[in-house]
Scaffold this motif. Structure first.
Motif, PDB file in Angstrom:
ATOM      1  N   ARG A 272       8.985   6.238  36.255  1.00  0.00           N
ATOM      2  CA  ARG A 272       8.895   5.401  34.857  1.00  0.00           C
ATOM      3  C   ARG A 272      10.364   5.076  34.874  1.00  0.00           C
ATOM      4  O   ARG A 272      11.399   5.648  35.145  1.00  0.00           O
ATOM      5  CB  ARG A 272       8.177   6.273  33.616  1.00  0.00           C
ATOM      6  CG  ARG A 272       9.253   7.452  33.089  1.00  0.00           C
ATOM      7  CD  ARG A 272       8.241   8.233  32.357  1.00  0.00           C
ATOM      8  NE  ARG A 272       9.003   9.831  32.408  1.00  0.00           N
ATOM      9  CZ  ARG A 272       9.944   9.938  31.570  1.00  0.00           C
ATOM     10  NH1 ARG A 272      10.494   9.252  30.824  1.00  0.00           N
ATOM     11  NH2 ARG A 272      10.299  11.220  31.563  1.00  0.00           N
ATOM     12  N   CYS A 273      10.508   3.961  34.161  1.00  0.00           N
ATOM     13  CA  CYS A 273      11.546   3.231  33.931  1.00  0.00           C
ATOM     14  C   CYS A 273      12.212   3.511  32.533  1.00  0.00           C
ATOM     15  O   CYS A 273      11.589   4.021  31.658  1.00  0.00           O
ATOM     16  CB  CYS A 273      11.402   1.634  33.872  1.00  0.00           C
ATOM     17  SG  CYS A 273      13.027   0.720  33.141  1.00  0.00           S
ATOM     18  N   GLU A 274      13.570   3.620  32.411  1.00  0.00           N
ATOM     19  CA  GLU A 274      14.163   4.285  31.376  1.00  0.00           C
ATOM     20  C   GLU A 274      14.331   3.003  30.410  1.00  0.00           C
ATOM     21  O   GLU A 274      14.640   3.360  29.210  1.00  0.00           O
ATOM     22  CB  GLU A 274      15.540   4.998  31.708  1.00  0.00           C
ATOM     23  CG  GLU A 274      15.397   6.086  32.483  1.00  0.00           C
ATOM     24  CD  GLU A 274      16.587   6.705  32.668  1.00  0.00           C
ATOM     25  OE1 GLU A 274      17.673   6.013  32.888  1.00  0.00           O
ATOM     26  OE2 GLU A 274      16.815   8.041  32.550  1.00  0.00           O
ATOM     27  N   GLY A 275      14.115   1.857  30.816  1.00  0.00           N
ATOM     28  CA  GLY A 275      14.555   0.716  30.001  1.00  0.00           C
ATOM     29  C   GLY A 275      13.495  -0.207  29.587  1.00  0.00           C
ATOM     30  O   GLY A 275      13.416  -1.106  28.755  1.00  0.00           O
ATOM     31  N   CYS A 276      12.420  -0.358  30.362  1.00  0.00           N
ATOM     32  CA  CYS A 276      10.925  -0.839  29.859  1.00  0.00           C
ATOM     33  C   CYS A 276       9.968  -0.193  30.285  1.00  0.00           C
ATOM     34  O   CYS A 276       9.797   0.930  30.508  1.00  0.00           O
ATOM     35  CB  CYS A 276      11.131  -2.306  30.720  1.00  0.00           C
ATOM     36  SG  CYS A 276      10.670  -2.187  32.461  1.00  0.00           S
ATOM     37  N   ASP A 277       8.799  -0.782  30.123  1.00  0.00           N
ATOM     38  CA  ASP A 277       7.526  -0.076  30.094  1.00  0.00           C
ATOM     39  C   ASP A 277       6.804   0.078  31.708  1.00  0.00           C
ATOM     40  O   ASP A 277       5.534   0.150  31.715  1.00  0.00           O
ATOM     41  CB  ASP A 277       6.323  -0.734  29.230  1.00  0.00           C
ATOM     42  CG  ASP A 277       6.219  -2.281  29.431  1.00  0.00           C
ATOM     43  OD1 ASP A 277       6.670  -2.761  30.430  1.00  0.00           O
ATOM     44  OD2 ASP A 277       5.383  -2.772  28.827  1.00  0.00           O
ATOM     45  N   PHE A 278       7.609  -0.411  32.397  1.00  0.00           N
ATOM     46  CA  PHE A 278       7.346   0.032  34.083  1.00  0.00           C
ATOM     47  C   PHE A 278       7.124   1.290  34.232  1.00  0.00           C
ATOM     48  O   PHE A 278       8.001   2.136  34.115  1.00  0.00           O
ATOM     49  CB  PHE A 278       8.448  -0.766  34.850  1.00  0.00           C
ATOM     50  CG  PHE A 278       8.191  -0.645  36.245  1.00  0.00           C
ATOM     51  CD1 PHE A 278       7.282  -1.711  36.743  1.00  0.00           C
ATOM     52  CD2 PHE A 278       8.684   0.397  37.224  1.00  0.00           C
ATOM     53  CE1 PHE A 278       7.130  -1.671  38.065  1.00  0.00           C
ATOM     54  CE2 PHE A 278       8.601   0.335  38.666  1.00  0.00           C
ATOM     55  CZ  PHE A 278       7.691  -0.693  39.112  1.00  0.00           C
ATOM     56  N   VAL A 279       5.941   1.826  34.659  1.00  0.00           N
ATOM     57  CA  VAL A 279       5.523   3.216  34.938  1.00  0.00           C
ATOM     58  C   VAL A 279       4.544   3.206  36.070  1.00  0.00           C
ATOM     59  O   VAL A 279       3.676   2.292  36.159  1.00  0.00           O
ATOM     60  CB  VAL A 279       4.987   3.552  33.481  1.00  0.00           C
ATOM     61  CG1 VAL A 279       3.860   3.078  33.070  1.00  0.00           C
ATOM     62  CG2 VAL A 279       4.997   5.215  33.795  1.00  0.00           C
TER      63      VAL A 279
ATOM     64  N   PHE B  18      16.026   1.475  41.236  1.00  0.00           N
ATOM     65  CA  PHE B  18      16.264   0.955  40.083  1.00  0.00           C
ATOM     66  C   PHE B  18      14.815  -0.023  39.788  1.00  0.00           C
ATOM     67  O   PHE B  18      14.294  -0.252  40.866  1.00  0.00           O
ATOM     68  CB  PHE B  18      17.411  -0.204  40.203  1.00  0.00           C
ATOM     69  CG  PHE B  18      18.728   0.706  40.110  1.00  0.00           C
ATOM     70  CD1 PHE B  18      19.298   1.226  39.061  1.00  0.00           C
ATOM     71  CD2 PHE B  18      19.249   0.866  41.595  1.00  0.00           C
ATOM     72  CE1 PHE B  18      20.478   1.843  39.343  1.00  0.00           C
ATOM     73  CE2 PHE B  18      20.326   1.541  41.507  1.00  0.00           C
ATOM     74  CZ  PHE B  18      20.948   2.085  40.368  1.00  0.00           C
ATOM     75  N   CYS B  19      14.390  -0.219  38.576  1.00  0.00           N
ATOM     76  CA  CYS B  19      13.476  -0.740  38.264  1.00  0.00           C
ATOM     77  C   CYS B  19      13.585  -2.091  38.526  1.00  0.00           C
ATOM     78  O   CYS B  19      14.674  -2.992  37.923  1.00  0.00           O
ATOM     79  CB  CYS B  19      13.227  -0.699  36.558  1.00  0.00           C
ATOM     80  SG  CYS B  19      11.811  -1.715  35.946  1.00  0.00           S
ATOM     81  N   LEU B  20      12.459  -3.036  39.076  1.00  0.00           N
ATOM     82  CA  LEU B  20      12.769  -4.206  39.687  1.00  0.00           C
ATOM     83  C   LEU B  20      12.437  -5.315  38.363  1.00  0.00           C
ATOM     84  O   LEU B  20      12.628  -6.412  38.249  1.00  0.00           O
ATOM     85  CB  LEU B  20      12.010  -4.613  40.821  1.00  0.00           C
ATOM     86  CG  LEU B  20      12.168  -3.848  42.131  1.00  0.00           C
ATOM     87  CD1 LEU B  20      11.144  -3.860  42.997  1.00  0.00           C
ATOM     88  CD2 LEU B  20      13.474  -4.705  42.765  1.00  0.00           C
ATOM     89  N   MET B  21      11.761  -4.810  37.413  1.00  0.00           N
ATOM     90  CA  MET B  21      11.457  -5.654  36.439  1.00  0.00           C
ATOM     91  C   MET B  21      12.824  -5.817  35.405  1.00  0.00           C
ATOM     92  O   MET B  21      13.048  -7.007  34.966  1.00  0.00           O
ATOM     93  CB  MET B  21      10.429  -4.937  35.589  1.00  0.00           C
ATOM     94  CG  MET B  21       9.035  -4.598  36.073  1.00  0.00           C
ATOM     95  SD  MET B  21       8.379  -6.182  37.084  1.00  0.00           S
ATOM     96  CE  MET B  21       7.418  -6.879  35.707  1.00  0.00           C
ATOM     97  N   CYS B  22      13.772  -4.744  35.390  1.00  0.00           N
ATOM     98  CA  CYS B  22      14.928  -4.862  34.130  1.00  0.00           C
ATOM     99  C   CYS B  22      15.989  -4.358  34.650  1.00  0.00           C
ATOM    100  O   CYS B  22      17.019  -4.226  34.181  1.00  0.00           O
ATOM    101  CB  CYS B  22      14.225  -3.855  32.845  1.00  0.00           C
ATOM    102  SG  CYS B  22      14.457  -2.273  33.135  1.00  0.00           S
ATOM    103  N   GLY B  23      16.070  -3.725  36.120  1.00  0.00           N
ATOM    104  CA  GLY B  23      17.158  -3.304  36.655  1.00  0.00           C
ATOM    105  C   GLY B  23      17.809  -2.032  36.322  1.00  0.00           C
ATOM    106  O   GLY B  23      19.021  -1.504  36.709  1.00  0.00           O
TER     107      GLY B  23
HETATM  108 ZN   LIG Z   1      12.599  -1.202  33.731  1.00  0.00          ZN
END
Ligand SMILES: [Zn+2]
Length: 456
Positions: A225-232, A203-208
């Motif tokens: 890459r994150c599906e919810g934010c620009d974490f990549v 899971f993305c640590l920035m947005c979960g």
């Molecule tokens: Zn994210």
């Protein structure tokens, strides 16, 4: 000063007894002089800290070897990465008056130790190899490890050299507000996962939200890459590509380097990539990088080889991801093989052996060239049970709690069938296994034994 004298004295006594101390002198010296690390830290111009879950010992040795091509260096070679190990590294190098012959130190530092020693050392570069689940007893959770690393990083002004293929390293880079240089494998060398291999960082640590992967190298290392934010996954400044026994090292604007891999496998390719990237960040020349790799000797238990009645390779296993990469190396050895697995549960091994259930021992069950497995150590029975659940027929598993008897058994079976042997052991079994195998080698190689006798 008293701490230094006593520390040096203990080192000297242990050396006389033929023992190479990695922690005890520093432990005693720190008890007498708690400011010892700060005192040594004040003498060096810069410290390069290597931390992370897996590969930090190898990366530290490789990088120290590269730096040593340019200047003298202080380093803790043997994985003694707590405060006492760091103090011992300085004690080994310094004179009896406490003077260091080097102005640069390359130190392996445990993730949880970093915040404690960071204020005492002029840390200019921090290399984080990866962040995996490890040593459950000590940290409990991954979040705790990340928090410790961030705390340590924030106590320095260091430039970070991070594994960009690891989403947890990427998270550290984003959260630390330090200058960050990423390294990673060349994009088109990622493979699709054979089965669900991710354990940490799904899971993305920035947005979960869940992370999506376009490809993997191993564990959670991949094209995420994150599906919810620009974490990549960031575009790495330094790129590696495995080519046979070499790593092609690419840096934009410079000719590629073809680096010798002193130890094989993708796992070690990452270590070479980490070390070469840090070396570049330090301004080392290509010649120093090549020279350092040539001078490097793999430490005990990092795929150490012994030529006995059968060829033996000794591996250290300590956590699921590291163990998976060892298992990957074992099954990609195309020869017939006997595997000895030793598991202890002393403090240094980790008291909790539940990680055995997270490691991919199913790989062994799927290997048609595997002829037999011997399990050993205090947890030999747990290991045998794990293998049974992995799908290995009971008839091919033997339990022999005594380490030496187990190694002997493995060796007899290998030599009888012309197979290779792989021994996979946890930390406290590593030195006893290496010692037994070396002694065995001395008996096995009469010429070597004679030579040693004649020079001693
Ligand atoms: Zn994210």
């Amino acid at each position: 000063m008293l701490g230094i004298w006593i520390g040096k004295f203990i080192l000297w006594v242990l050396r006389l007894r033929g023992r190479d101390a990695t922690s005890l002198p520093g432990k005693v010296a720190l008890r007498i002089s708690p400011g010892l690390i700060r005192r040594f830290g004040g003498q060096v111009k810069r410290v390069i800290a290597v931390t992370g879950t897996n590969g930090k010992t190898t990366t530290t040795s490789l990088l120290a070897s590269m730096v040593a091509e340019r200047e003298p260096v202080v380093t803790n070679h043997k994985g003694a990465n707590l405060a006492q190990g760091i103090a011992t590294a300085f004690l080994r190098s310094c004179s009896w008056t406490g003077r260091l012959p080097a102005s640069t130190a390359v130190l392996e530092i445990d993730e949880a130790t970093l915040p404690a020693v960071a204020p005492d050392l002029p840390i200019g570069v921090i290399v984080v190899t990866n962040v995996f689940r490890d040593q459950l007893d000590r940290y409990g959770e991954l979040d705790g490890t990340l928090a410790k690393l961030l705390e340590g990083i924030r106590k320095t002004q260091a430039t970070l050299v991070l594994n960009g293929d690891d989403p947890l390293c990427r998270y550290l880079g984003l959260r630390s507000s330090r200058k960050v240089i990423y390294y990673g494998m060349a994009r088109d060398t990622a493979r699709s996962p054979r089965r669900e291999q991710m354990r940490d960082g799904q899971f993305c640590l920035m947005c979960g939200r869940p992370l999506r992967y376009d490809g993997f190298w191993y564990g959670q290392l991949g094209l995420y890459r994150c599906e919810g934010c620009d974490f990549v996954r960031p575009h790495p400044v330094f790129q590696g590509e495995l080519q046979g026994g070499f790593l092609r090292f690419t840096e934009e604007g410079l000719p590629d380097l073809l680096l010798d891999l002193p130890v094989s496998g993708l796992y070690n390719a990452y270590n070479v990539l980490a070390a070469a990237s840090a070396a570049r960040a330090l301004g080392l020349t290509s010649a120093a990088i090549h020279g350092g790799l040539r001078a490097y000797r793999p430490p005990e238990g990092r795929m150490q080889r012994f030529d006995l009645e059968a060829p033996v390779t000794l591996h250290l296993i300590k956590n699921p991801t590291g163990c998976d990469s060892v298992l990957d190396t074992v099954v990609s050895d195309g020869r017939d093989k006997v595997v000895v697995i030793g598991v202890n549960d002393l403090a240094a091994d980790g008291r909790d052996v539940s990680w055995l259930w997270d490691a991919d021992f199913e790989l062994l069950a799927e290997d048609p060239r595997l002829t037999a497995v011997v399990t050993t150590g205090f947890r030999a029975h747990d290991m045998a049970l794990r293998l049974k659940y992995a799908g290995l027929p009971e008839s091919r598993i033997r339990v022999e709690p005594d380490l030496e008897a187990a190694l002997q058994e493995g060796l007899s079976q290998s030599s009888a069938t012309g197979a290779a042997m792989h021994a996979l052991v946890t930390y406290t079994l590593l030195h006893p296994a290496a010692r037994w195998l070396s002694e065995r080698r001395d008996e096995h190689e009469p010429q070597g034994a004679l030579y040693r006798t004649s020079v001693s």
